[in-house]
Scaffold this active site. Structure first.
Site, PDB file in Angstrom:
ATOM      1  N   VAL A 274       0.907  -1.133  -0.212  1.00  9.43           N
ATOM      2  CA  VAL A 274       0.113  -0.137  -0.062  1.00  9.43           C
ATOM      3  C   VAL A 274       0.784   1.220  -0.038  1.00  9.43           C
ATOM      4  CG1 VAL A 274      -1.886  -1.168   0.967  1.00  9.43           C
ATOM      5  CG2 VAL A 274      -0.140   0.059   2.630  1.00  9.43           C
ATOM      6  N   ALA A 276       5.298   2.277  -0.564  1.00 11.08           N
ATOM      7  CA  ALA A 276       6.770   1.860  -0.757  1.00 11.08           C
ATOM      8  C   ALA A 276       7.442   3.270  -0.410  1.00 11.08           C
ATOM      9  CB  ALA A 276       6.778   1.680  -2.344  1.00 11.08           C
ATOM     10  N   ALA A 277       8.557   3.118   0.442  1.00 14.02           N
ATOM     11  CA  ALA A 277       9.249   4.267   0.821  1.00 14.02           C
ATOM     12  C   ALA A 277      10.721   3.638   0.329  1.00 14.02           C
ATOM     13  CB  ALA A 277       9.120   4.400   2.182  1.00 14.02           C
ATOM     14  N   SER A 278      11.646   4.716   0.849  1.00 11.95           N
ATOM     15  CA  SER A 278      13.007   4.448   0.510  1.00 11.95           C
ATOM     16  C   SER A 278      13.765   3.239   1.250  1.00 11.95           C
ATOM     17  CB  SER A 278      13.902   5.700   0.651  1.00 11.95           C
ATOM     18  OG  SER A 278      13.632   6.150   1.858  1.00 11.95           O
ATOM     19  N   LEU A 279      13.210   3.266   2.519  1.00  9.31           N
ATOM     20  CA  LEU A 279      13.856   1.930   3.260  1.00  9.31           C
ATOM     21  C   LEU A 279      12.981   0.865   3.454  1.00  9.31           C
ATOM     22  CD1 LEU A 279      15.207   4.223   6.183  1.00  9.31           C
ATOM     23  CD2 LEU A 279      16.340   3.730   4.291  1.00  9.31           C
ATOM     24  N   GLN A 281       8.819  -1.149   2.715  1.00 10.57           N
ATOM     25  CA  GLN A 281       7.522  -0.899   2.165  1.00 10.57           C
ATOM     26  C   GLN A 281       6.328  -1.503   3.059  1.00 10.57           C
ATOM     27  OE1 GLN A 281       8.191  -2.565  -1.741  1.00 10.57           O
ATOM     28  NE2 GLN A 281       7.214  -4.610  -1.454  1.00 10.57           N
ATOM     29  N   VAL A 282       5.221  -1.091   3.024  1.00  7.79           N
ATOM     30  CA  VAL A 282       4.023  -1.665   3.786  1.00  7.79           C
ATOM     31  C   VAL A 282       2.886  -2.392   3.224  1.00  7.79           C
ATOM     32  CG1 VAL A 282       2.531  -0.681   5.563  1.00  7.79           C
ATOM     33  CG2 VAL A 282       4.686   0.441   5.166  1.00  7.79           C
ATOM     34  N   LYS A 298       5.531  -3.561   8.090  1.00  5.77           N
ATOM     35  CA  LYS A 298       6.391  -2.965   7.431  1.00  5.77           C
ATOM     36  C   LYS A 298       7.756  -3.743   6.920  1.00  5.77           C
ATOM     37  CE  LYS A 298       9.334   1.444   8.203  1.00  5.77           C
ATOM     38  NZ  LYS A 298       9.622   2.605   9.143  1.00  5.77           N
ATOM     39  N   ASP A 434      11.508  12.825  12.202  1.00  7.31           N
ATOM     40  CA  ASP A 434      11.273  12.483  11.007  1.00  7.31           C
ATOM     41  C   ASP A 434       9.761  12.633  10.563  1.00  7.31           C
ATOM     42  OD1 ASP A 434      11.844  12.047   8.189  1.00  7.31           O
ATOM     43  OD2 ASP A 434      11.911   9.951   8.272  1.00  7.31           O
TER      44      ASP A 434
END
Length: 915
Positions: A274, A276-279, A281-282, A298, A434
């Protein structure tokens, strides 16, 4: 100029971007005989004609009068002639500067490459790291939680891979900056037409470089005040456009980490991530143990730890190169940029430890929900049994990211998020470091507890000790109040300025650099304010030239004479504050984080009774005027400041305003529609004002003593005059044949007195003394300082409560005949001669006697004192108090009377007793 703001918001660091000193010029060009570089165009984006004018200011000064006397066509022709004459020279100069800078950078880089670099040290850092768990090493030899020694071993083993990663970084950086320099040489500045393509290239390069650099781009994507909209649009793509990895890979990692098949733990899982990030995805899933519970899984990206560990090296090496350039061209500056980058590097690495994130998330949830009960915001629950170093399972939250919200929606939730982050920073000392728009969600519908905002992704948290929090609070107070002299002390304690700082030079520069920041509005408003300060707001060539010269001169002063530095451990905190301010500015372009946080600070000052907070509160409430305050012989309580602080705590700020915006808090000014008498009394009686009551206790005792002595002495004189029989008439031809009546105040009387200790043993006794002697012992004459203080109290009473209360405070026309007799009767019948005067019962008895006197004053036709207090009867206000508040008021009153009686007993103790 927007980049100046980003660095200068905390401590006028914008000066770093203007290294226009003579040493810099000589070193950059190589010899004093070379032509001086165009500093205006090299380091600040200004119009070409402006930079030229800086170099030829004397020419403009000579011709300014002639040009200003002409019309617009003449001015335009004059400016055009300057462009034509200097265009080619300018390009040559810019090219020389760029070449010299490139050669210097290459030389420093070569020197750095010959050194063996070590991983960043973790000795002094704000980053919250799990130090309780044992270190686990992955298959590549990398620790799953930050460990300097183990990372050093990995670097030594992977020397070739690190150099390859560095080369890849350089391959991306050099073409981009070469293009920027080329535009700079040929056009003198980066114009709007080139920004979209440059921004797109920067975004692509950051994506290609990977997770660490994507994070940096994400942080900048929330600064509409610093970057143009076209650049922001590109960087915002970094929030959600990261390519996901295959779901089958994610499932394999979940099963490996949890030690069993997927169905053993989850009854369902989304086919695609659902987010996607740099470190990581969820995925959205439901628990096998309870299919009604929706959770977020995560999952860490494959090999991301290896990439980040190499990026640590890249950042370290880049920082070493930059530090070398600073030391060569601006040796006066003491900021350790290597240490600053190290803090960021440690933070990136720590974000990959999901067990540390789970621990942080649970701690943050407890802080907001249980410890401080912040309304409107929540943190997802963590399922510990399903969390590992690479997998994090938490409660599913239905909402949309702030990056998807409108400006109105962001403005709506800003106060909630602001309160939560201020609690984290100044109260709990554990801060979400963050807080980009993707990590703050606006819920689709409120929770059962009424929460409308959620904080997610707690991988990077800052842990701040109490001592540093107190220093920051002090700095915010002094910054909001424009008390730059005290702010210098704060910066020294925070290691931003050295102990031997030249205050005479620093304070004016602080005013110029920080006052625009306090006003809020971000970098755009900051730029406008700087132009006003330096006389550049009309945008003419001559004024801009002079203003830029003045700004450069201030920069030279800082570079040469103010060796300030930014502590390395502030890097992570600065990142959080910059990100939060950027989000708030997207909802309100006039947002100012200092002014918005001041009410929170005011409430904290009034509530806490720790010595550090008490000192800060005293600085706010007391002046250096001579007064009678028992806490300091050289200061006096300013009632206007007390009321202003109460209003600030209630959110009613009065300040010096410019253009409709509050520029800073004015402690000596009271809002017109401020807090009411009733609300103020309720606040003072609440737990929120414990610190204030503790601080004011000796002050209140002192005020009560001074006023009671003044009232007693003046009232006694009035009473004696009132009850003294008239002088007998004279008889014609015989004169004054009747003796003068005795002076009542000098007739010895037997007066019951308390024991010398005011307690049952020894018992009370009798004293033979005149009323005048009795009053002089009980209410000694005010000293000169006390009289001045009493006058200020009367003035304050008149300003805030009306003339009748002021008369009472001054002791004017208080007693009539009946009141005087009542007081004399009370004295003669033993009001002060009770067996246990200093007990609670004795204090209450004295209070009842005082009530009888006041009632008698009203019966004599005096206007009720309560009728003039802010147009509300005091008795009505008292009736509106809750039982707990009334009990607190009675307790405080009894304590004050008890301490006053104790003082009276001490004063009467030298009086001779009959027995």
């Amino acid at each position: 100029m927007k980049s100046l703001y980003l660095h200068g918001g905390v401590a006028f660091v914008f000066i770093l971007l203007l290294p226009a000193n003579r040493a810099f010029q000589r070193n950059l060009v190589g010899t004093d005989k070379c032509s001086r570089p165009n500093l205006g165009q090299t380091f600040v984006s200004v119009p070409r004609e402006t930079a030229k004018t800086v170099r030829r200011a004397s020419t403009l000064d000579r011709t300014d009068e002639a040009v200003s006397s002409g019309d617009d066509k003449k001015k335009a022709k004059f400016e055009s002639s300057i462009k034509q004459k200097l265009s080619f020279t300018e390009q040559i100069t810019n090219s020389g500067v760029a070449s010299a800078a490139a050669m210097a950078t290459a030389a420093v880089n070569a020197a750095v490459a010959m050194r063996e670099l070590e991983a960043p040290d973790f000795s002094k850092s704000y980053i919250a790291v799990d130090t309780d768990s044992s270190t686990v090493i992955d298959e590549d030899g990398l620790p799953l939680q930050y460990d300097k020694d183990l990372i050093n071993k990995y670097w030594q083993k992977e020397r070739g891979a690190l150099n390859k990663r560095w080369a890849y970084f350089v391959s991306k950086a050099i073409p981009f900056f070469s293009r920027v320099i080329t535009l700079f040489i040929t056009e003198g500045s980066i114009t709007e037409t080139h920004i979209p393509s440059l921004s797109r290239q920067a975004r692509i390069d950051l994506q290609d470089l990977g997770p660490t650099f994507i994070k940096a781009g994400q942080m900048m994507s929330v600064r509409p005040d610093v970057l143009p909209e076209s650049a922001l649009e590109e960087l915002r793509l970094l929030q959600d456009s990261v390519e996901p990895f295959d779901t089958s890979v994610a499932i394999d990692l979940i099963e490996k980490e949890l030690g069993g098949p997927l169905g053993q733990f989850f009854s369902s899982i989304s086919e695609e991530p659902v987010a996607a990030a740099s470190l990581a995805q969820v995925y959205k899933a439901t628990l096998a143990s309870d299919p009604t519970k929706e959770v977020a899984i995560k999952v860490q990206r494959p090999n991301v730890l290896t990439i980040v560990s190499k990026d640590l090296y890249v950042l370290r090496r880049a920082a070493e190169v930059f530090q070398g350039l600073v030391e060569r061209f601006a040796p006066q500056q003491k900021t350790n940029y290597v240490a600053l980058l190290n803090e960021f590097s440690i933070g990136f690495y720590t974000e990959l430890d999901f067990q540390n994130e789970a621990k942080n998330q649970k701690a943050l949830r407890k802080i907001l929900k249980d410890d401080y009960q912040i309304k409107g915001i929540t943190v997802p629950k963590v399922y510990d049994e399903l969390c590992t170093r690479r997998i994090l399972v938490s409660e599913w939250i239905d909402g949309k990211k702030l990056s998807e919200c409108t400006s109105e929606e962001i403005k709506e939730v800003t106060p909630i998020a602001q309160e939560a982050f201020l609690v984290q920073l100044f109260e709990a000392g554990l801060l979400h470091a963050d807080p980009h728009p993707g990590n703050i969600l606006k819920l689709h519908k409120p929770t059962e507890e009424g929460d409308v905002v959620a904080l997610i992704d707690c991988g990077l948290m800052a842990s701040i000790n109490q001592e540093d929090r107190d220093k920051m609070i002090s700095a915010v107070i002094h910054l909001a109040n424009k008390d730059y002299a005290s702010l210098v002390d704060d910066f020294i304690q925070l290691n931003i300025l050295p102990l031997d700082s030249d205050r005479a030079k620093i304070i004016p520069l602080m005013d110029k650099a920080l006052s625009p920041y306090v006003k809020g509005g971000g970098a755009k408003k900051y730029e406008e304010e700087l132009k006003k300060i330096y006389g550049m707001e009309d945008n003419t060539v001559a004024s801009t030239a002079r203003g830029f010269q003045a700004m450069t001169q201030d920069a030279l002063t800082v570079l040469n004479d103010v060796p300030f530095s930014i502590p390395a451990y502030f890097a992570i905190l600065g990142r959080a504050v910059v990100t939060l301010e950027g989000i708030a500015l997207s909802g309100n372009e006039n947002y100012g984080i200092i002014m918005e946080s001041y009410p929170f600070i005011a409430r904290k000052l009034l509530r806490e009774d720790r010595p550090e907070v008490q000192r800060a509160l005293m600085e706010v409430l007391y002046t250096s005027d001579v007064g009678a305050n028992t806490t300091s012989t050289n200061s006096a309580l300013k009632f206007s400041r007390l009321i202003a602080l109460l209003n600030s705590a209630a959110g009613n700020r009065q300040g010096q305003s410019e253009g409709g915006t509050i520029a800073f808090v004015d402690l000596d000014s009271i809002p017109e529609n401020g807090i009411t008498f009733g609300d103020g009394l309720k606040f003072l009686l609440s737990k929120k004002a414990e610190s204030l009551r503790t601080l004011l206790e000796p002050e209140i005792d002192n005020i009560v003593d001074i006023l009671s002595r003044q009232i007693i002495r003046k009232g006694f004189s009035e009473a004696i005059v009132a009850i003294t029989p008239p002088r007998p008439p004279t008889i014609p031809f015989f004169g004054n044949i009747f003796p003068n009546p005795p002076k009542i105040d000098e007739i010895p009387l037997v007066i019951p007195l308390p024991s010398k200790t005011g307690t049952v043993q020894p018992p009370p006794s009798l004293g033979l003394l005149s009323l005048k002697e009795f009053v002089n012992c009980l209410a000694p004459k005010l000293s000169r300082d006390e009289e001045i203080y009493a006058i200020s109290l009367a003035d304050a009473a008149q300003e805030f409560f009306g003339e009748d209360v002021a008369k009472l405070v001054r002791g004017d026309s208080v007693f009539g005949v009946e009141s005087a007799r009542l007081l004399l009767t009370a004295a003669q019948t033993g009001a002060l001669g009770q067996q246990d005067l200093l007990s609670s019962r004795g204090a209450k008895q004295v209070m009842r006697s005082m009530e009888d006197v006041l009632d008698n004053i009203e019966r004599q036709g005096k206007k009720p004192i309560s009728s003039t207090i802010t147009s509300v009867r005091a008795l009505d206000v008292l009736d509106e108090l809750e039982k707990q508040e009334k009990d607190e008021l009675n307790s405080i009153s009894t304590q004050i009377v008890h301490r006053s009686l104790k003082k009276a007993v001490k004063r009467l103790s030298p009086v001779p007793r009959l027995f």
